[in-house]
Design an enzyme around this catalytic site. Structure first.
Site, short mmCIF file in Angstrom:
data_model
loop_
_atom_site.label_atom_id
_atom_site.label_comp_id
_atom_site.label_asym_id
_atom_site.label_seq_id
_atom_site.Cartn_x
_atom_site.Cartn_y
_atom_site.Cartn_z
N LYS B 76 0.85 -1.20 0.00
CA LYS B 76 0.00 0.00 0.00
C LYS B 76 0.88 1.25 0.00
CE LYS B 76 -4.05 1.77 2.61
NZ LYS B 76 -4.89 1.53 3.80
N SER B 151 -9.82 1.40 2.75
CA SER B 151 -8.92 2.23 1.95
C SER B 151 -7.84 1.45 1.22
CB SER B 151 -8.25 3.27 2.86
OG SER B 151 -7.42 2.62 3.81
N SER B 175 -10.19 -1.06 6.89
CA SER B 175 -9.56 -0.77 5.60
C SER B 175 -8.81 -1.95 4.96
CB SER B 175 -8.61 0.42 5.72
OG SER B 175 -9.33 1.62 5.68
#
Ligand SMILES: [Mg+2]
Ligand SMILES: [Zn+2]
Lengths: 474, 484, 99
Positions: B76, B151, B175
């Site tokens: 990420k 996310s 997330s």
């Protein structure tokens, strides 16, 4: 119009002399080129996390012990949020409502709290360099950013600028004695703000206080506080009201200006720092702090008093660590009483070396002890001993040898040797002799002076006085 | 290194799970370099906007014998990677290349998982749809008109689409788990503190936790095994007691599952299709030997409220460092305050600004006790609720997300409805306990997730139970791989 | 509920600049979220301790040992503006009243 009484509380920031910063491993050093002592953490780079320095906690506990504070079994760090270029994260990590130490007292001033925090970076004003839009710019140097600070907050127990200065001197000695800080006001390792209000004498309600910042020497502290007291008095006497604000004292002009009039009201939005865990003061940490405690000025003062040193000398020796250390080494040499030695250290030696450390002078503690012993045994008169001390300060050496070489020893032979000289002095100063006989003892100075000239100062003044009285039948 | 002989190899090596790829490399059937190149190609050809950066050069093959054998890793964006863009999905960090690497990324690289690419995400991890990325939304590989969740949407989409064998995500209120559910993969949020946060660009420090997004439970266990561990650079990090084991259980015999009325009842706003899939899996669990009972988490309905106080408050402070002074975007505007406000107003997206505002408000003078102080106390009650539940149950299970992947743009106009996506995942975040989402069959042709959580440090038991369920469910994830 | 003035005040604290349209929208959106959040006001939380950390850890202190610092060119590498070995910023003294 009534008289006013100042009510002063002090907030002292002390840079701790750890090897590394409060929350990262960057070295602490003064005067390095800008931004050469930084890392991702103290630059506040994204993703970095703080980790508290164990030695800073240790020093904080020592300060708490020295000030007689309650040491919190658990304390936590908060974030104090505000924007400023010297604050890389947009918040300062500081202790807030659960500080490391609460309460305490140093001399006559009570301590409110002691907490730990991180120092801001240094902003260097670059002036209207014209580099960008021609406007004023500053350079940020993060070397200092993150230096561990202990903030010591007193209760409003100080009543004058002079007292503030004297008390801060004691605090500085205490901290220096602890070895937790360089406590150098000029270099900024000791910084003092004062919260000042005034009230009519005899009343107890506190007036509106102002916070006076930037007093970076002991002299400026005293001057600044005095200037602010005067300013507030003038306002109140003119029927005005003191406004609560932060003020800046300019030592050059002695002007006081409002520091943050342009800024909005503060709202620091404190909340517990989630990146750090509580400090739980363990028995081992307490034990280590206790074990590291040296004797502090207050305790030393008490101990010196018990040795027979006068109150004034004991305070002077205790509050000036190097003076006390010198005294104690000299006392340990032996052969001298504490109080006469203290007099010689606090008066004669200090008169000659001033603010300098006597340990760095050419007068060894052993030499001073020997000199005081010579005076005590009446082998040297006080006057000649001062001459010997001059020689010692100028170039060191052994007092007995100096006395011997310069013929400064007290007269031998007692009354038999002294009597004829006194008799001659009385004969030569008939006027003075007459006055003395008439009860004016001040006139004896002339007789003693004559004898001292004749004996090159080797006569004992008290003996001369005794013989004069005897001869004049007084 | 001998080239793969293809003995048991599929023609497309990216079809292998990470654990299978490790095995193939260890047996000499596959070369790490070949695998890396296959994934590099897949990532470079990604059409989902899942990647913000893909490694350009083939890595030197890792030294033999490393436990992860060179199986590449998608990471990420918000994990700092030295010299590689690490932007947290934000314009304010556009092009920012940090001078250091996050602890967990470094740890995985040392274990033999080289960096494949950086994945797209909601800006500063604030979002549940990945529509808040400054670099454009990520598309759901099952249906490109839909969101992948957020996310960690880029990580989830990449793993589901097969352009990464596995990926790192972060979970603050769901997330990892929510995008895993919406993309039909496995996502695990570990116990808070077991994975170092050092180098993770912070959203909400007391909640952020890194975890794996993988194709199956075994891969999640394998990746997590090399993620956990105390880190001196993170004061809140704690060592994981023991090691993470690879799961093997095919039974749930004697396992007591608690089903909280508050998070899975009919009246809490969970889509019927999602609930049906959830109940079907409860039946399966029963057939595997588990007992199923309703339980209660009385404060769970307040979790979202507490979360939307605590997380924005911490975020408002964590994001104060983006001030145009030391890195990132800067917009000059005369004075200092002007520079600050222009930089931040132009650098942050709408959702980030909204949360900064919300957090600043709830911490501001006069509101702290009513908001932050109360929310911290609600958090205590929620942790106590779980504690009580775990006295009677081994695990608490819920649907992961109230709905399947929704259409792009469907919820962007209404922040509150977007926030409700986290309804079932936020309570575990507040309690700091481990929770896994596993693929749980389809509803409306789209994946749903089954969430299983246990007490702090119960990862091994959670993984075992999830593995047993996974085998029984037999989810077919190929719908995410159909690259058109 | 959060009105226009509060929105502007909070934006100032957060160093954010909002257009008039954004102020109105923010006021509306934040009010909606706060309306939801305010339900925690109904809970009886007397005597409940606040949770800052979910996992009990304390101290986690660092030994006072020097670690290498960054070379200055690395420290300054990402800065938007530098001068004389430092980060260049508009001078705070020269700042006009922000409001
Ligand atoms: Mg302070
Ligand atoms: Zn540093």
């Amino acid at each position: 119009m009534s008289e006013f009484e100042p009510v002063i509380g002090l907030e002292i920031h002390v840079q701790l002399s750890t090897r590394t910063k409060m929350f990262c491993g960057c070295a602490l050093a003064f005067g390095e080129p800008p931004n050469t002592l930084t890392c991702p953490t103290c630059l506040g780079l994204p993703g970095t996390l703080p980790r508290a320095n164990a030695q800073a906690i240790h020093f904080g506990l020592m300060i708490g012990l020295a000030l007689g504070s309650d040491l919190a079994p658990r304390s936590i760090f908060h974030r104090k949020n505000y924007f400023y270029p010297d604050l890389p994260k947009g918040y300062q990590i500081s202790q807030y409502d659960e500080p490391l130490c609460r309460g305490g007292q140093l001399s006559e001033v009570r301590i409110h709290r002691v907490h730990l925090e991180e120092d801001a970076a240094k902003l260097i004003h670059a002036g209207a360099s014209g580099r960008i839009h021609g406007s004023d710019h500053s350079i940020v140097d993060f070397n200092r950013g993150g230096t561990p600070l202990a903030e010591i907050v007193t209760e409003p127990d100080v009543r004058s600028a002079a007292q503030a200065r004297e008390w801060l001197t004691l605090l500085r000695t205490t901290l220096r004695r602890l070895g937790v800080s360089d406590v150098n006001m000029e270099e900024g390792s000791l910084r003092c703000d004062a919260n000042i209000s005034i009230r009519p004498v005899g009343t107890h309600e506190l007036g509106t206080k102002t916070e006076l910042k930037n007093m970076n020497s002991f002299r400026y502290l005293e001057r600044g506080v005095n200037a602010e007291i005067a300013r507030q008095e003038a306002i109140l006497r003119a029927g005005g009201q003191v406004v609560q604000e932060t003020l800046h004292f300019d030592p050059q002009t002695e002007q006081i200006t409002s520091l943050r009039s342009k800024e909005e009201a503060h709202d620091y939005r404190y909340f517990p720092e989630p990146d750090l865990v509580p400090v739980a003061t363990s028995d081992a940490m307490l034990e280590a702090a206790r074990a590291a405690m040296p004797e502090l000025p207050a305790a030393r003062e008490e101990r010196l008093r018990a040795l027979g040193v006068s109150a004034a000398s004991a305070r002077q020796l205790a509050w000036r660590t190097e003076l006390g250390d010198y005294f104690e080494v000299a006392l340990a040499v032996g052969g001298v009483e504490a109080q006469p030695l203290a007099n010689w250290v606090c008066n004669e030696l200090v008169a000659r070396v001033g603010e300098d450390d006597p340990n760095a002078s050419d007068v060894t503690p052993a030499a001073l002890a020997e000199l005081v012993a010579l005076v005590g045994s009446k082998a040297v008169t006080v006057g000649n001993a001062k001459l010997v001390l001059d020689r010692l300060v100028a170039g060191g050496g052994d007092p007995a040898q100096i006395v011997e070489a310069e013929g400064l020893g007290a007269m031998a032979g007692g009354d038999d040797a002294l009597e004829p000289i006194v008799a001659a002095a009385l004969a030569a100063n008939a006027d003075a002799a007459e006055k003395i006989r008439g009860g004016n003892m001040k006139a004896i100075g002339a007789i003693i002076g004559h004898v001292m000239r004749e004996t090159k100062g080797r006569a004992d003044g008290a003996e001369v006085t005794r013989i004069v009285r005897q001869k004049l039948g007084l | 290194m001998t080239p793969a002989d293809g003995r048991n190899m599929p023609s497309d090596v990216t079809l292998l799970t990470a654990a299978a790829a490790v095995g193939a490399i260890e047996r000499g059937e596959l070369s790490a370099a070949e695998l890396f190149e296959a994934y590099r190609g897949a990532a470079a050809g990604d059409e989902l906007n899942a990647y913000l950066w893909v490694a350009e050069d083939a890595h030197d093959p890792p030294p033999p014998g490393l436990p992860l054998a060179g199986v590449p890793l998608a990471v990420k964006d918000l994990f700092c990677t030295e010299g590689v863009p690490s932007q947290a999905g934000s314009k304010i960090l556009e092009g920012y290349r940090p001078p250091y690497t996050a602890s967990v990324v470094a740890r995985l690289a040392a274990a033999g998982a080289p960096l494949l690419g950086k994945t797209n995400q909601d800006e500063f991890a604030m979002g549940s749809s990945n529509e808040n990325s400054a670099f454009g939304p990520v598309l759901n590989p099952w249906d490109r008109t839909r969101v992948p969740g957020g996310s960690s949407g880029g990580s989830a989409a990449a793993v589901a689409a097969g352009s990464a064998p596995w990926a790192l995500g972060t979970d603050t209120g769901g997330s990892i788990r929510q995008p895993a559910a919406l993309c039909g993969i496995v996502g695990l949020k570990p116990t808070y503190g077991t994975v170092s946060r050092y180098g993770m660009i912070a959203f909400a420090s007391s909640l952020d936790q890194a975890g794996p997004l993988t194709r199956d439970v075994t891969d999640a266990a394998l990746l997590l095994r090399h993620m956990v561990g105390q880190d001196d650079r993170d004061a809140t990090s704690i060592g994981f007691p023991g090691a993470i084991a690879l799961p093997s259980s095919d039974s749930l015999k004697g396992i007591r599952l608690g089903v909280p009325e508050e998070l899975s009842g009919s009246g809490v706003g969970i889509d019927a299709g999602v609930l049906d899939a959830f109940h079907a899996t409860l039946k399966l669990a029963e057939s595997l030997g588990a007992t199923i009972e309703t339980c209660h988490l009385p404060h769970a309905p307040h979790a979202l409220s507490a979360y939307y106080v605590l997380a924005p408050a911490e975020a408002s402070s964590n994001l104060a460092r983006y001030d145009g002074v030391r890195y990132g975007k800067r917009v000059e505007n005369g004075g200092l305050v002007g520079m600050y406000t222009k930089t931040r107003s132009q650098g942050f997206g709408a959702e980030v600004k909204r949360r900064i505002m919300l957090g600043t408000y709830s911490l501001s003078s006069g509101y702290y006790d009513a908001y932050y102080g109360r929310a911290q106390r609600v958090r205590t009650k929620i942790a106590e609720d779980f504690h009580s539940a775990f006295a009677a149950f081994d695990f608490v299970v819920t649907p992961t997300s109230p709905s399947v992947a929704f259409e792009l743009g469907a919820k962007t106009a209404d922040p509150l409805s977007m926030y409700l996506n986290d309804y079932c995942t936020v309570p575990m975040s507040l309690a700091g306990i481990p929770a896994i989402s596993i693929p749980n069959g389809l509803s409306e042709g789209l994946p749903t997730g089954f969430q299983l959580c246990g007490p702090a440090f119960s990862e091994n038991r959670v993984l075992e139970a999830a593995f047993a369920l996974e085998q029984a469910i037999g989810f077919d994830g190929s719908g995410g791989r159909s690259r058109s | 509920m959060i009105d226009r003035e509060q929105v502007l005040h909070v934006a100032r604290l957060a160093r954010l600049e909002l257009t008039e349209a954004e102020v109105a929208k923010m006021s509306e959106e934040l009010s909606a979220v706060l309306g939801h959040i305010e339900k925690i006001g109904e809970l009886d939380l007397d005597g409940v301790p606040p949770t800052t950390h979910v996992v009990e850890v304390s101290n986690a202190l660092r030994p006072d040992e020097v670690q290498p610092s960054l070379p200055r060119e690395i420290a300054l590498a990402s800065a938007p503006a530098i001068a004389d070995g430092g980060f260049l910023v508009p001078s705070p003294q020269a700042d006009a009243d922000p409001s």
